[in-house]
Write a protein that holds these residues in place. Sequence first.
Motif, mmCIF file in Angstrom:
data_model
loop_
_atom_site.group_PDB
_atom_site.id
_atom_site.type_symbol
_atom_site.label_atom_id
_atom_site.label_comp_id
_atom_site.label_asym_id
_atom_site.label_seq_id
_atom_site.Cartn_x
_atom_site.Cartn_y
_atom_site.Cartn_z
ATOM 1 N N GLY A 178 0.758 -1.196 0.076
ATOM 2 C CA GLY A 178 -0.222 -0.186 0.073
ATOM 3 C C GLY A 178 0.663 1.228 0.428
ATOM 4 O O GLY A 178 1.027 2.438 -1.165
ATOM 5 N N CYS A 179 1.687 0.911 0.948
ATOM 6 C CA CYS A 179 2.013 2.693 1.419
ATOM 7 C C CYS A 179 3.701 2.397 0.837
ATOM 8 O O CYS A 179 4.379 3.638 0.280
ATOM 9 N N ARG A 180 4.073 1.316 0.479
ATOM 10 C CA ARG A 180 5.908 1.120 -0.092
ATOM 11 C C ARG A 180 6.684 1.306 0.910
ATOM 12 O O ARG A 180 7.774 1.071 1.000
ATOM 13 N N ARG A 190 -5.665 2.987 5.531
ATOM 14 C CA ARG A 190 -5.535 4.060 4.013
ATOM 15 C C ARG A 190 -4.157 2.928 3.055
ATOM 16 O O ARG A 190 -3.534 3.133 1.779
ATOM 17 N N CYS A 191 -3.085 2.634 3.749
ATOM 18 C CA CYS A 191 -2.718 1.961 3.346
ATOM 19 C C CYS A 191 -3.464 -0.371 2.197
ATOM 20 O O CYS A 191 -3.035 -0.315 1.382
ATOM 21 N N LYS A 249 -6.488 0.403 1.624
ATOM 22 C CA LYS A 249 -7.307 1.429 0.737
ATOM 23 C C LYS A 249 -6.435 1.656 -0.776
ATOM 24 O O LYS A 249 -6.678 1.553 -2.417
ATOM 25 N N THR A 250 -5.250 1.609 -0.675
ATOM 26 C CA THR A 250 -4.650 2.110 -1.299
ATOM 27 C C THR A 250 -3.639 1.431 -2.558
ATOM 28 O O THR A 250 -3.954 0.965 -3.507
ATOM 29 N N ALA A 251 -3.744 -0.103 -1.459
ATOM 30 C CA ALA A 251 -3.033 -1.168 -2.174
ATOM 31 C C ALA A 251 -4.531 -1.875 -3.447
ATOM 32 O O ALA A 251 -4.634 -1.967 -4.477
ATOM 33 N N ASP A 295 -6.828 0.154 -4.625
ATOM 34 C CA ASP A 295 -6.952 1.026 -5.284
ATOM 35 C C ASP A 295 -6.084 1.185 -6.978
ATOM 36 O O ASP A 295 -5.879 0.588 -8.040
ATOM 37 N N ARG A 296 -5.235 0.953 -6.239
ATOM 38 C CA ARG A 296 -3.754 0.021 -7.166
ATOM 39 C C ARG A 296 -3.095 -1.151 -8.088
ATOM 40 O O ARG A 296 -3.196 -1.511 -8.486
#
Length: 127
Positions: free
Chosen positions: A23-25, A65-66, A68-70, A72-73
Amino acid sequence: MRGRKDRQPSPTEVAGPVRTCVGCRGRDSDSRLLRIVHDPQSAALSPDPRRSASGRGAWVHRDERCIKTALDRKAFIRALRVSGNVSLDAISELFEAVRREQDTTRRPNGPVGEHKKRNGPDTMSTP
């Protein structure tokens, strides 16, 4: 540790294996991350909290957040090298569970200073 308090510890400061959150790398200890695996029989992604399932795993922080980001991407699918249709239901359920958990750990009166907006700037409840 010196420096910023919100900074993630470097790999040399973390005990145990270090993994990268999809997610956040960010790099972190595997004990602080959740492993996600692909089950080819059900064509679904699912959490592996014991980190014992066979096969390739993708790692993500237990943070709204992590995750959701993962999602979405489409980072889980890419990290696990999965082709074809994959069910994200278990991950979506995990996302909702993390969201509910984080909602219960927030301040009951909202953000700091929120009580002043409701009660007025200088009102006191006791004389």
